[in-house]
Design an enzyme around this catalytic site. Structure first.
Site, short mmCIF file in Angstrom:
data_model
loop_
_atom_site.label_atom_id
_atom_site.label_comp_id
_atom_site.label_asym_id
_atom_site.label_seq_id
_atom_site.Cartn_x
_atom_site.Cartn_y
_atom_site.Cartn_z
N ASP A 130 -11.32 2.36 3.34
CA ASP A 130 -11.07 1.02 3.04
C ASP A 130 -12.53 0.52 3.35
O ASP A 130 -13.34 -0.18 2.39
CB ASP A 130 -10.94 0.43 5.02
CG ASP A 130 -9.86 -0.15 4.18
OD1 ASP A 130 -9.21 -0.45 3.63
OD2 ASP A 130 -8.80 -0.13 5.31
N LYS B 233 1.19 -1.01 -0.25
CA LYS B 233 0.32 -0.18 0.28
C LYS B 233 0.86 1.64 0.32
O LYS B 233 0.63 2.23 -0.74
CB LYS B 233 -0.71 -0.29 1.34
CG LYS B 233 -1.85 -1.36 1.58
CD LYS B 233 -3.16 -1.23 1.93
CE LYS B 233 -3.84 -2.56 2.18
NZ LYS B 233 -4.59 -2.86 3.22
N GLN C 100 -4.46 -1.95 9.36
CA GLN C 100 -4.69 -2.97 8.91
C GLN C 100 -5.37 -3.42 9.90
O GLN C 100 -4.91 -3.81 11.27
CB GLN C 100 -3.10 -3.02 8.51
CG GLN C 100 -2.37 -4.41 7.72
CD GLN C 100 -3.51 -4.15 6.88
OE1 GLN C 100 -3.66 -3.03 5.54
NE2 GLN C 100 -3.94 -5.47 5.48
N1 GUN Z 1 -6.57 -6.82 6.35
C1 GUN Z 1 -7.07 -7.85 5.19
N2 GUN Z 1 -7.21 -6.82 4.37
C2 GUN Z 1 -7.59 -5.78 4.18
C3 GUN Z 1 -7.96 -4.59 4.14
O1 GUN Z 1 -8.24 -3.78 2.87
N3 GUN Z 1 -7.53 -3.35 4.33
C4 GUN Z 1 -7.21 -3.88 5.97
N4 GUN Z 1 -7.86 -2.70 7.12
N5 GUN Z 1 -7.42 -4.61 6.20
C5 GUN Z 1 -6.59 -5.45 5.25
#
Ligand code: GUN
Length: 278
Positions: free
Chosen positions: A119, A52, A96
């Site tokens: 998200d 990311k 996350q």
């Molecule tokens: N953990 C696994 N996929 C995601 C996601 O798309 N966003 C976040 N914040 N955590 C994750």
């Protein structure tokens, strides 16, 4: 042989489009900032977070990294989120997941300002999606819609079968496919006669988290197969929920793992960050 839906290529196109947009915003004095919070050192989370951050750098978004110890208290994490909510320099906040057991994930998600929830996990954004109003949409299902559209695969009137009912993928996927005038079925691990259900699909979205589960027997001739799975096979090799070699003998189009849905999730996160700034 099935047509390969190249998520890596399509996500690169989206990121290049965003890069241009971000450059224009920058020339107008607007900088986009994403706060990325990771708690602990879960290796999978570290890989996701690094990807990311890398995408942010490519597109021209500034990422602020907050690496908190596994032992951080829920109150401390919530205090950081509240601080970022009111920080006018920060456009997006990403925590996350998963979080350590002593922290209530729901509480953390609810605390993120819906305007910065890139998200798309906050109940306000989930609600807006379900009634067709503007808001942030969960990145993986949003990315799948882009994969289909940019591959010229029509959704309208099609039988769309989702396997998996998570808040992050299955449920928002259903809402988006309905919005595109698909006929939608959500099935899951407790569905009876799963094979009969998935065999109806013109578009099959596999998201149950079982390595190579869906072989040709689950798939109608000519179906489009989207594999959301991210698993390790018996040789510790990355694989999806779909048995790619078997499925691609009957599907008309299919996504690979890796290089299918995964890169699209990040491209849509970048899209949401730009939207947050606009
Ligand atoms: N953990 C696994 N996929 C995601 C996601 O798309 N966003 C976040 N914040 N955590 C994750």
């Amino acid at each position: 042989m099935a047509y390969l839906i190249d998520g890596k290529k399509i996500s690169a196109e989206i990121k290049d489009e965003l890069k241009e947009k971000v450059a224009v915003l920058k020339s107008q004095g607007k900088e986009i900032v994403l706060a990325v919070i990771q708690v602990g050192t879960n290796p999978a989370s570290t890989v996701y977070v690094n990807n990311k951050k890398k995408a942010c750098a490519y597109v021209g978004i500034r990422s602020l990294a907050f690496e908190l110890p596994e032992t951080v208290s829920e109150d401390e994490l919530l205090a950081l989120v509240r601080e970022l909510n009111v920080n006018t320099e920060v456009n997006g906040i990403l925590v996350q997941l998963p979080l350590p057991k002593h922290i209530n994930e729901d509480k953390v998600i609810m605390t993120i300002s819906p305007d910065k929830d890139v998200d798309g996990f906050h109940p306000q954004n989930v609600g807006n999606l379900s009634i067709g109003r503007k808001g942030f949409v969960s990145c993986t299902p949003a990315g799948i819609i882009q994969l289909l559209k940019r591959s010229n695969i029509a959704i309208e009137g099609k039988e769309c079968v989702i396997v998996g009912r998570s808040n992050i993928v299955g449920k928002p996927m259903a809402m988006l496919l309905i919005q595109e005038n698909g006929t939608v079925t959500i099935s899951h691990s407790r569905t009876r006669n799963l094979k009969e259900v998935t065999k109806r699909a013109d578009i099959l979205i596999a998201a149950i988290g079982k390595p190579k589960f869906f072989n040709a027997e689950y798939i109608k001739e000519g179906a489009v197969v989207i594999d959301v799975g991210m698993n390790r096979d018996e040789n510790d090799k990355l694989c999806g929920d779909v048995d790619f070699d078997s499925a691609s003998t009957v599907a008309s189009a299919i996504t690979p793992v890796p290089g299918g849905v995964g890169p699209m999730t990040i491209a849509m996160l970048m899209t949401n960050c730009v939207e947050a700034a606009e």
